[in-house]
Design a protein around this motif. Structure first.
Motif, PDB file in Angstrom:
ATOM      1  N   ARG A 203      54.266  27.867   0.062  1.00 55.07           N
ATOM      2  CA  ARG A 203      54.685  26.464   0.020  1.00 55.07           C
ATOM      3  C   ARG A 203      54.872  25.877   1.416  1.00 55.07           C
ATOM      4  O   ARG A 203      54.450  24.738   1.689  1.00 55.07           O
ATOM      5  N   ALA A 213      51.203  21.135  -3.178  1.00 53.56           N
ATOM      6  CA  ALA A 213      52.608  20.755  -3.325  1.00 53.56           C
ATOM      7  C   ALA A 213      52.918  20.330  -4.760  1.00 53.56           C
ATOM      8  O   ALA A 213      54.020  20.585  -5.269  1.00 53.56           O
ATOM      9  N   TYR A 216      53.595  23.402  -6.806  1.00 51.97           N
ATOM     10  CA  TYR A 216      54.937  23.916  -6.556  1.00 51.97           C
ATOM     11  C   TYR A 216      56.004  23.023  -7.200  1.00 51.97           C
ATOM     12  O   TYR A 216      57.054  23.514  -7.646  1.00 51.97           O
ATOM     13  N   HIS A 226      57.215  30.086  -9.534  1.00 50.61           N
ATOM     14  CA  HIS A 226      56.759  29.843  -8.168  1.00 50.61           C
ATOM     15  C   HIS A 226      55.662  30.830  -7.774  1.00 50.61           C
ATOM     16  O   HIS A 226      54.773  30.481  -6.984  1.00 50.61           O
TER      17      HIS A 226
END
Length: 405
Positions: A203, A213, A216, A226
């Motif tokens: 990330r 992004a 995530y 995750h």
């Protein structure tokens, strides 16, 4: 050689991974199609489907022909995988649906559409610079450079190190075939690329406004973990770049071999999307992958055994004259709806709208600025067990006398 367990099914010694076949697979596909709807590949102990009807049927029935055993030759149900299976490409329902829902939202038409103006600016700038030069290697300096820049930025990758993307993808796609010399050679040289990919999928390495992004953010919301977000970024990078680059390369090869088709596109750049679909039919990047039977199943008068690997020749299906009149003719006025260039069914390419946008944008920019493209050397093929494209194609271009709108 593997003995044929299926009575009445023709046997072939066809090797889809032989370099001579990879250089020009289409005559081999014709023989495979004409041998029958199902053919036993004795070299690999796999059944093969090469006709459009059977290819589409296999891809459309995940309950009978699964992906969780791996989309390569190895059977992950009975063998230890050499790599971690893809959590979207090599997953079956219901888990596949959970992951696919997130990816489909991140790569939705609305999400992809917001990238159009940025992609158009990048394409216009690159094309203008190359047209000013007059001669260049179109495979490396445009077909590769444009997606590496545009798609890389869209994902949110750091600018440095993107030269590792192609070697990484090459390793992944070689692994869908047999563990042959081509696979071993790429594995020997992929260590640095693998390490770079592992770093940029984290990330903190990604921009805060890119597709990575967004994956995530889905993990923050509890839709995926995750760890799954990181794996999906990795999947974007392996599945979303090489294939687009090679599709663009195959487009240029097709157009330079058929200059009358380029004249049509130059005259009417709004045909770019339709032309791309014909490229995806006529000479797609993906040529084959595998499914595996989940149970004994009767199809076309034969009973397939459970855990039977099935080689699915999607590029052959796209040249099947049973489905496509004049199948060996490149014709951008053709309505190529129904091609299998992006697969079919629940595992149809999740990033196909991204690939279509990139292809349409670049072909449009090129058609507006370039009246004719001349080969200044022979195309240098990139040999891979699964995907087909170019390393190099030197060209010269004649610019348009007037801007085309």
């Amino acid at each position: 050689m593997h003995a044929n367990p299926y009575s009445g099914v023709p046997v072939s010694d066809f090797d889809p991974y032989d370099s001579a076949v990879l250089a020009n697979p289409y005559p081999h596909y014709e023989r495979l199609r004409e041998a029958g709807p199902w053919v036993w590949l004795e070299r690999y102990g796999a059944l093969a489907v090469a006709r459009h009807e059977q290819v589409h049927a296999v891809l459309s029935k995940p309950d009978l022909f699964c992906s969780s055993a791996g989309v390569g030759l190895a059977n992950f149900h009975t063998e230890t995988p050499w790599r971690k299976p893809s959590i979207i490409l090599e997953a079956d329902p219901p888990n596949h649906g959970r992951i696919r829902k997130v990816v489909a939202r991140v790569l939705s038409p609305a999400s992809i559409g917001r990238l159009r103006s940025t992609f158009e600016a990048v394409a216009a700038r690159m094309v203008d610079e190359l047209v000013e030069r007059g001669s260049f290697d179109i495979a490396r300096e445009l077909c590769e450079a444009f997606p590496t820049k545009a798609f890389g930025d869209a994902v949110g990758l750091p600018a440095e190190g993107r030269e590792h993307l192609l070697p990484y993808g090459d390793m992944v796609f070689n692994g869908f075939g047999p563990i042959n010399e081509r696979f071993h050679e790429r594995m020997k040289t992929s260590g640095e690329a693998v390490n770079w990919i592992a770093q940029v999928c984290r990330r903190e390495a990604l921009t805060t406004d890119g597709l990575g992004a967004q994956l995530y953010a889905a993990a923050d919301d509890g839709e995926i973990t995750h760890e799954e977000a990181s794996m999906l970024v990795r999947t974007l990078l392996s599945a979303g770049l090489d294939t687009t680059i090679f599709t663009l390369c195959n487009a240029i090869v097709s157009f330079t071999a058929h200059p009358e088709q380029w004249a049509l596109l130059h005259e009417n750049p709004s045909l770019a999307r339709q032309a791309l679909e014909e490229v995806l039919r006529y000479d797609p990047t993906f040529h084959s992958f595998y499914r595996t039977t989940t149970q004994a199943v009767e199809v076309d008068g034969i009973t397939l055994q459970p855990e039977q690997k099935v080689a699915v020749f999607i590029a052959s299906a796209n040249r099947d004259p049973r489905r496509w009149p004049g199948a060996d003719t490149f014709d951008i006025t053709r309505r190529a709806t129904g091609h299998t260039g992006f697969g079919a069914g629940i595992h149809g390419c999740a990033g196909q709208m991204m690939a279509r946008l990139e292809g349409e944008v670049l072909l449009t920019a090129l058609a507006r600025r370039v009246a004719r493209i001349h080969r200044e050397g022979e195309p240098v093929l990139h040999f891979n067990n699964t995907v087909r494209g170019l390393k190099s194609l030197p060209v010269s271009v004649e610019p348009s006398l007037a801007a085309v709108h």
